[in-house]
Scaffold this active site. Structure first.
Site, PDB file in Angstrom:
ATOM      1  N   GLY A 210       0.833  -1.211   0.000  1.00 31.76           N
ATOM      2  CA  GLY A 210       0.000   0.000   0.000  1.00 31.76           C
ATOM      3  C   GLY A 210       0.854   1.242   0.000  1.00 31.76           C
ATOM      4  N   ASN A 211       0.264   2.371   0.312  1.00 33.63           N
ATOM      5  CA  ASN A 211       1.039   3.610   0.437  1.00 33.63           C
ATOM      6  C   ASN A 211       0.389   4.503   1.478  1.00 33.63           C
ATOM      7  OD1 ASN A 211      -0.870   5.514  -0.975  1.00 33.63           O
ATOM      8  ND2 ASN A 211      -0.519   4.042  -2.624  1.00 33.63           N
ATOM      9  N   HIS A 212       1.011   5.656   1.727  1.00 35.79           N
ATOM     10  CA  HIS A 212       0.588   6.494   2.856  1.00 35.79           C
ATOM     11  C   HIS A 212      -0.553   7.464   2.525  1.00 35.79           C
ATOM     12  CE1 HIS A 212       3.615   5.061   5.531  1.00 35.79           C
ATOM     13  NE2 HIS A 212       4.587   5.351   4.679  1.00 35.79           N
ATOM     14  N   SER A 213      -1.175   7.344   1.366  1.00 31.38           N
ATOM     15  CA  SER A 213      -2.234   8.308   1.027  1.00 31.38           C
ATOM     16  C   SER A 213      -3.379   8.208   2.040  1.00 31.38           C
ATOM     17  CB  SER A 213      -2.771   8.016  -0.376  1.00 31.38           C
ATOM     18  OG  SER A 213      -3.935   8.761  -0.593  1.00 31.38           O
ATOM     19  N   ALA A 278      -3.779   7.680  -5.074  1.00 28.28           N
ATOM     20  CA  ALA A 278      -2.396   7.220  -5.196  1.00 28.28           C
ATOM     21  C   ALA A 278      -2.469   5.735  -5.552  1.00 28.28           C
ATOM     22  CB  ALA A 278      -1.656   7.435  -3.886  1.00 28.28           C
TER      23      ALA A 278
END
Ligand code: CTP
Length: 402
Positions: A210-213, A278
């Site tokens: 995943g990512n930090h969005s 994102a």
């Protein structure tokens, strides 16, 4: 513009509280419905009877009323309002707003209100410029509250300086402009497709890439679009955000593939698409159906990733005449050049650039600092602002392209 608008006026204890009578009178004259909340300090400066008479509604200044101590439902009041205006807003009330201190009914209502909030500071020059007060004001603006700047002039202390409550007619004009922008927006009745948040790419049933969005930017855009009268389809990755506007239809997705498939369904029905998500560029080639066990996997795991479909690129290829397509670019170097390439290569009308080199910009923060580039070769750099204020800037620019 104010006809039928429901306005909650919060009055706190400043010498300028007398001006709240004029604010109420002007709002009522313009056709608004007004309910007034007062702090106990403000009762020393103006009588609730005056404000009740002018607003044609009982004034609320404590948590209960009547002989039996009936509850003044601050939650209901918060739902009722189209706008909450706190004028005058003293240093003390601003500090409570910034810190969520709930020791009076005005504050309880402020904390419950889902509507836009404006606040008009009023205090002595040095108090207004004190770093603690400025810090609190900045915090409120970052959270999306709208400040009505005080005027410069004679102050009650005898000093000449900044801190005079803005004149009532001007405050009412600011409120009128606020509603008029929303009512007359070219986005009214348009269908806006928005993607927001991260995507999660499953490695196995318990792990993902995943990512930090946080989704905050996309949700702020969705909210502003809805307030301008657009019908919003918000396709959201996994986030901890909520929507509170009836014009927003939220569809939750998990992976880049889910997001692509959902967006595809709306490819011909949107007027404006704003892709702020994102999206993962790569996803595991194999997503294991069962949890990977350490014993079986050994000391090392090699994950082979394959690229996902570029949703923005897809919409750019499929774009009909008249559809407006807006992308985001999060860059770390050669920012403008990279953003311009994306604008051209993906057939976009506009791109919103944020650079991770700018403090307070990008993921997770409540603020963002953007540059807008468009197909007409415009390049506009904005200051660091709350994500709500950034959403307004983005939509103001989208409106110029319609
Ligand atoms: N985007 C998308 N689908 C993807 C990847 C990105 O719709 N699979 C969109 C994002 O929502 C954003 C824009 O493309 O609006 C730019 O995303 P970004 O990751 O900055 O650009 P990429 O094209 O992926 O290029 P790179 O990662 O090389 O910078």
């Amino acid at each position: 513009m104010l006809k039928g608008k429901k306005i909650l006026l919060g009055v706190s204890g400043s010498i300028s509280a007398y001006k709240s009578a004029y604010i109420v009178r002007e709002l009522i004259k313009a056709g608004a419905e007004v309910k007034v909340l007062m702090t106990s300090a403000s009762l020393s400066f103006i009588s609730p009877l005056t404000l009740a008479t002018l607003s044609k509604n009982a004034v609320i200044h404590s948590f209960t009323h009547g002989d039996n101590g009936e509850w003044n439902n601050h939650v209901k009041l918060g739902f009722w309002a189209d706008l909450m205006l706190i004028a005058p807003a003293t240093a003390n009330t601003i500090a409570k707003m910034a810190n969520g201190i709930c020791d009076n009914v005005l504050m309880a209502t402020y904390l419950s209100a889902r509507c836009p909030v404006m606040f008009a500071p009023a205090m002595d020059h040095d108090m207004y410029l004190h770093p603690a007060v400025q810090y609190n004001i900045n915090l409120l603006e970052k959270r999306g509250n709208i400040k009505i700047n005080p005027d410069k002039g004679d102050l009650a202390s005898g000093i000449i300086g900044e801190g005079r409550l803005k004149e009532p007619e001007e405050i009412v004009k600011i409120i009128n402009d606020f509603f008029s922008k929303k009512v007359n927006s070219p986005l009214k009745n348009k269908t806006v497709l928005i993607t927001a948040g991260p995507t999660y790419e499953a490695i196995d049933p318990v792990r993902f890439i995943g990512n930090h969005s946080s989704g905050k930017m996309g949700y702020a855009i969705a909210q502003s679009c809805a307030e301008r009268g657009a019908n919003v389809i918000l396709i959201s990755g996994p986030v901890n955000q909520s929507v509170s506007h009836p014009n927003i239809k939220r569809i939750d997705v998990i992976s880049a593939e889910d997001m692509f498939n959902t967006v595809e369904k709306f490819k011909s029905s949107y007027d404006i698409a704003i892709l702020s998500a994102a999206v993962a560029d790569y996803t595991p080639e194999i997503s294991f159906k069962q949890k990977i066990k350490k014993k079986e996997a050994g000391d090392e795991i090699l994950l082979k990733l394959k690229s996902t479909k570029d949703i923005l690129g897809f919409l750019g290829k499929e774009k009909n005449n008249g559809q407006i397509l807006v992308g985001f670019a999060l860059e770390t170097h050669n920012e403008k050049e990279n953003a311009l390439n994306k604008l051209n290569n993906k057939n976009l009308d506009m791109i919103v650039l944020n650079s991770l080199n700018d403090k307070g910009a990008g993921f997770k923060n409540d603020t963002n600092k953007i540059t807008i580039l468009d197909k007409n070769n415009n390049c506009i750099e904005f200051e660091l602002k709350s994500k709500q204020a950034v959403a307004e800037d983005i939509l103001n620019h989208v409106e110029t392209l319609l």
